[in-house]
Design a protein around this motif. Structure first.
Motif, PDB file in Angstrom:
ATOM      1  N   VAL A 296      -5.571   5.820  -7.266  1.00  0.00           N
ATOM      2  CA  VAL A 296      -4.361   5.507  -6.497  1.00  0.00           C
ATOM      3  C   VAL A 296      -3.593   4.441  -7.253  1.00  0.00           C
ATOM      4  N   CYS A 297      -2.316   4.716  -7.509  1.00  0.00           N
ATOM      5  CA  CYS A 297      -1.519   3.857  -8.392  1.00  0.00           C
ATOM      6  C   CYS A 297      -0.146   3.608  -7.773  1.00  0.00           C
ATOM      7  N   ARG A 298       0.374   2.421  -7.991  1.00  0.00           N
ATOM      8  CA  ARG A 298       1.781   2.160  -7.679  1.00  0.00           C
ATOM      9  C   ARG A 298       2.543   2.169  -8.991  1.00  0.00           C
ATOM     10  N   LEU A 299       3.456   3.134  -9.141  1.00  0.00           N
ATOM     11  CA  LEU A 299       4.239   3.220 -10.372  1.00  0.00           C
ATOM     12  C   LEU A 299       5.267   2.108 -10.454  1.00  0.00           C
ATOM     13  N   GLY A 300       5.831   1.732  -9.324  1.00  0.00           N
ATOM     14  CA  GLY A 300       6.889   0.736  -9.286  1.00  0.00           C
ATOM     15  C   GLY A 300       7.823   1.051  -8.133  1.00  0.00           C
ATOM     16  N   GLY A 301       8.502   0.039  -7.639  1.00  0.00           N
ATOM     17  CA  GLY A 301       9.378   0.268  -6.499  1.00  0.00           C
ATOM     18  C   GLY A 301       8.608   0.851  -5.333  1.00  0.00           C
ATOM     19  N   ILE A 307      -4.122  10.572  -7.989  1.00  0.00           N
ATOM     20  CA  ILE A 307      -4.753  11.627  -8.769  1.00  0.00           C
ATOM     21  C   ILE A 307      -5.964  12.123  -7.989  1.00  0.00           C
ATOM     22  N   ALA A 308      -5.874  13.363  -7.515  1.00  0.00           N
ATOM     23  CA  ALA A 308      -6.991  13.980  -6.793  1.00  0.00           C
ATOM     24  C   ALA A 308      -7.903  14.635  -7.827  1.00  0.00           C
ATOM     25  N   LEU A 309      -9.085  14.076  -8.021  1.00  0.00           N
ATOM     26  CA  LEU A 309     -10.002  14.526  -9.065  1.00  0.00           C
ATOM     27  C   LEU A 309     -10.985  15.555  -8.517  1.00  0.00           C
ATOM     28  N   ASN A 310     -11.372  16.464  -9.411  1.00  0.00           N
ATOM     29  CA  ASN A 310     -12.418  17.453  -9.091  1.00  0.00           C
ATOM     30  C   ASN A 310     -12.123  18.189  -7.780  1.00  0.00           C
ATOM     31  N   THR A 311     -10.963  18.801  -7.707  1.00  0.00           N
ATOM     32  CA  THR A 311     -10.592  19.539  -6.509  1.00  0.00           C
ATOM     33  C   THR A 311      -9.788  20.769  -6.903  1.00  0.00           C
ATOM     34  N   ASP A 312      -9.422  21.575  -5.906  1.00  0.00           N
ATOM     35  CA  ASP A 312      -8.588  22.747  -6.153  1.00  0.00           C
ATOM     36  C   ASP A 312      -7.240  22.558  -5.471  1.00  0.00           C
ATOM     37  N   HIS A 313      -6.401  23.575  -5.543  1.00  0.00           N
ATOM     38  CA  HIS A 313      -5.055  23.457  -4.986  1.00  0.00           C
ATOM     39  C   HIS A 313      -5.101  23.189  -3.482  1.00  0.00           C
ATOM     40  N   GLY A 314      -5.961  23.921  -2.771  1.00  0.00           N
ATOM     41  CA  GLY A 314      -6.060  23.715  -1.333  1.00  0.00           C
ATOM     42  C   GLY A 314      -6.512  22.318  -0.979  1.00  0.00           C
ATOM     43  N   GLY A 315      -7.475  21.791  -1.734  1.00  0.00           N
ATOM     44  CA  GLY A 315      -7.945  20.431  -1.482  1.00  0.00           C
ATOM     45  C   GLY A 315      -6.867  19.411  -1.724  1.00  0.00           C
ATOM     46  N   ALA A 316      -6.040  19.604  -2.775  1.00  0.00           N
ATOM     47  CA  ALA A 316      -4.951  18.670  -3.059  1.00  0.00           C
ATOM     48  C   ALA A 316      -3.905  18.696  -1.947  1.00  0.00           C
ATOM     49  N   VAL A 317      -3.594  19.898  -1.439  1.00  0.00           N
ATOM     50  CA  VAL A 317      -2.603  20.007  -0.363  1.00  0.00           C
ATOM     51  C   VAL A 317      -3.122  19.351   0.915  1.00  0.00           C
ATOM     52  N   ARG A 318      -4.387  19.583   1.233  1.00  0.00           N
ATOM     53  CA  ARG A 318      -4.953  18.966   2.442  1.00  0.00           C
ATOM     54  C   ARG A 318      -4.950  17.445   2.332  1.00  0.00           C
ATOM     55  N   LEU A 319      -5.280  16.936   1.136  1.00  0.00           N
ATOM     56  CA  LEU A 319      -5.259  15.489   0.935  1.00  0.00           C
ATOM     57  C   LEU A 319      -3.847  14.945   1.121  1.00  0.00           C
ATOM     58  N   ALA A 320      -2.852  15.635   0.549  1.00  0.00           N
ATOM     59  CA  ALA A 320      -1.464  15.183   0.675  1.00  0.00           C
ATOM     60  C   ALA A 320      -1.020  15.184   2.135  1.00  0.00           C
ATOM     61  N   GLU A 321      -1.401  16.190   2.893  1.00  0.00           N
ATOM     62  CA  GLU A 321      -1.018  16.244   4.309  1.00  0.00           C
ATOM     63  C   GLU A 321      -1.671  15.112   5.100  1.00  0.00           C
ATOM     64  N   ARG A 322      -2.930  14.813   4.788  1.00  0.00           N
ATOM     65  CA  ARG A 322      -3.595  13.690   5.475  1.00  0.00           C
ATOM     66  C   ARG A 322      -2.872  12.381   5.177  1.00  0.00           C
ATOM     67  N   MET A 323      -2.458  12.204   3.939  1.00  0.00           N
ATOM     68  CA  MET A 323      -1.753  10.978   3.576  1.00  0.00           C
ATOM     69  C   MET A 323      -0.393  10.905   4.253  1.00  0.00           C
ATOM     70  N   ARG A 324       0.313  12.041   4.302  1.00  0.00           N
ATOM     71  CA  ARG A 324       1.623  12.047   4.951  1.00  0.00           C
ATOM     72  C   ARG A 324       1.492  11.709   6.436  1.00  0.00           C
ATOM     73  N   GLU A 325       0.507  12.310   7.110  1.00  0.00           N
ATOM     74  CA  GLU A 325       0.318  12.058   8.530  1.00  0.00           C
ATOM     75  C   GLU A 325      -0.121  10.617   8.790  1.00  0.00           C
ATOM     76  N   ALA A 326      -0.996  10.089   7.939  1.00  0.00           N
ATOM     77  CA  ALA A 326      -1.458   8.710   8.118  1.00  0.00           C
ATOM     78  C   ALA A 326      -0.314   7.726   7.938  1.00  0.00           C
ATOM     79  N   ALA A 327       0.556   7.980   6.960  1.00  0.00           N
ATOM     80  CA  ALA A 327       1.701   7.094   6.746  1.00  0.00           C
ATOM     81  C   ALA A 327       2.656   7.158   7.923  1.00  0.00           C
ATOM     82  N   ALA A 328       2.889   8.362   8.448  1.00  0.00           N
ATOM     83  CA  ALA A 328       3.836   8.529   9.558  1.00  0.00           C
ATOM     84  C   ALA A 328       3.345   7.858  10.832  1.00  0.00           C
ATOM     85  N   SER A 329       2.044   7.732  10.975  1.00  0.00           N
ATOM     86  CA  SER A 329       1.499   7.131  12.202  1.00  0.00           C
ATOM     87  C   SER A 329       1.360   5.615  12.103  1.00  0.00           C
TER      88      SER A 329
END
Length: 387
Positions: A296-301, A307-329
């Protein structure tokens, strides 16, 4: 050369190292890592030995009582300095003054009831017990709070154990032979102060080396961490990614580009302090939602990369959705107006990649997907189309 000359040289040695630790502590500002307390320990022991030289033969008097009190307080100061070195805040002067007062009273009681020999035996026995406790603490530290310094802790425990044994031997000799056991021309006193000189020569530079080592580690951390959020910066991301792909067991990875929606508006309405709080809240949300091992990195601003390591496309999408929902709440307290600030994120996902050299390419893929998500209304996850 007798023990008196060795003791005089040791006094000079201790006082010089006291000045050195004091100078180092003035350069370390708020985080002194115990160097100021090490300076106090050297000063106490150096003054104690100076009083021993001035006092002459072992006996009873104010100078001797002060000498014994300073001698016992010195290793207590070293213990307190070591605790501070390991980033555990602890008061210094209150414990030292308490030990000094209690031990002075103990000396007076022993002197009044058992005599001068018993008072000298009390010092040797107390020091033996104190150094034994230090040795046990060092051995315990090898397996707990100082596992990264196992070799150093082992060496320190051997050296401190040596002075523990010598003090125990001195205690027994005083009880059996009386005050003649403390004759500065005796072979035992020669060995005792030679060993003390050895410790005075080896331990202070070793402590300085540990301080420098800790400073280098801190600089290394600062070089790869974002100071505001504590996440990796771009350099840390590159190093972590390279380390991952050096492993033979490394699988494919996906890059998630995360951007806080309407962050400029949050700064304009609520101020930069609230804006920083939002950045930190999102950073912690991403860190806590990411899987173990993900980067997990902050690029700036307001831009972050996961970087989701050792996963597939579905795992990356599920991780992104969890992060989006957690941020929104999540909510951050606002100042002007004083109402909770709701922050959402938009996330773009790259194609999979299997080498650190592809970082720039997949970052561009995720960035393109991110801006497509922003154009579609924000607070959503988009992924790069397959080529």
């Amino acid at each position: 050369m007798n023990a008196t000359i060795i003791l005089g040289m040791l006094c000079v040695h201790l006082l010089c190292f006291c000045v050195m630790f004091l100078l180092i502590s003035t350069r370390l500002n708020d985080r002194k890592m115990g160097t100021d307390v090490f300076a106090a320990g050297h000063l106490l022991l150096g003054l104690a030995y100076c009083l021993q030289l001035l006092g002459g033969a072992p006996g009873w008097g104010v100078m001797s009582v002060v000498n014994h009190t300073l001698t016992l307080c010195a290793p207590v100061a070293y213990v307190l300095g070591a605790i501070r070195f390991f980033d555990r805040p602890v008061p210094v002067w209150t414990p030292l003054l308490t030990v000094a007062g209690l031990y002075t009273v103990a000396q007076l009681l022993v002197q009044a009831t058992l005599g001068t020999e018993a008072r000298h035996a009390l010092l040797a026995g107390s020091c033996a017990v104190l150094f034994l406790g230090m040795t046990v603490a060092l051995l315990y530290g090898m397996r707990t709070f100082a596992r990264d310094l196992r070799v150093e802790m082992a060496l320190f425990s051997v050296m401190i154990g040596g002075i523990c044994v010598l003090n125990a031997a001195k205690f027994v000799m005083i009880l059996t032979k009386g005050l003649p056991a403390l004759d500065m021309n005796s072979g035992f006193q020669m060995v005792f102060y030679l060993y003390m000189s050895f410790l005075g020569t080896v331990l202070p530079p070793a402590a300085v080396w540990l301080v420098l080592s800790r400073l280098v580690d801190q600089l290394r951390v600062l070089a790869v961490k974002d100071p505001l959020t504590g996440l990796l910066n771009r350099r840390g991301l590159v190093e972590g990614l390279a380390a991952h792909f050096r492993s033979r067991m490394a699988g494919s990875a996906y890059l998630l580009m995360v951007d806080i929606d309407h962050f400029k508006q949050i700064n304009d309405v609520h101020g930069h302090q609230v804006g920083d709080a939002v950045l930190c809240r999102v950073a912690q949300t991403l860190k806590h939602t990411a899987r173990q091992g993900d980067l997990v990195c902050r690029l700036g601003g307001e831009e972050f990369v996961v970087i989701a390591l050792n996963t597939d496309h579905g795992g990356a999408v599920r991780l992104a959705e969890r992060m989006r929902e957690a941020a929104a709440s999540s909510r951050v307290s606002g100042d002007h107006p004083p109402e909770p600030v709701r922050c959402t994120v938009t996330i773009g996902i790259s194609l999979d990649f299997t080498g650190a050299e592809a970082l720039d390419e997949v970052m561009q893929q995720a960035d393109t997907a991110l801006y497509r998500g922003k154009a579609a209304g924000r607070d959503r996850v988009e992924w790069a189309p397959a080529v």
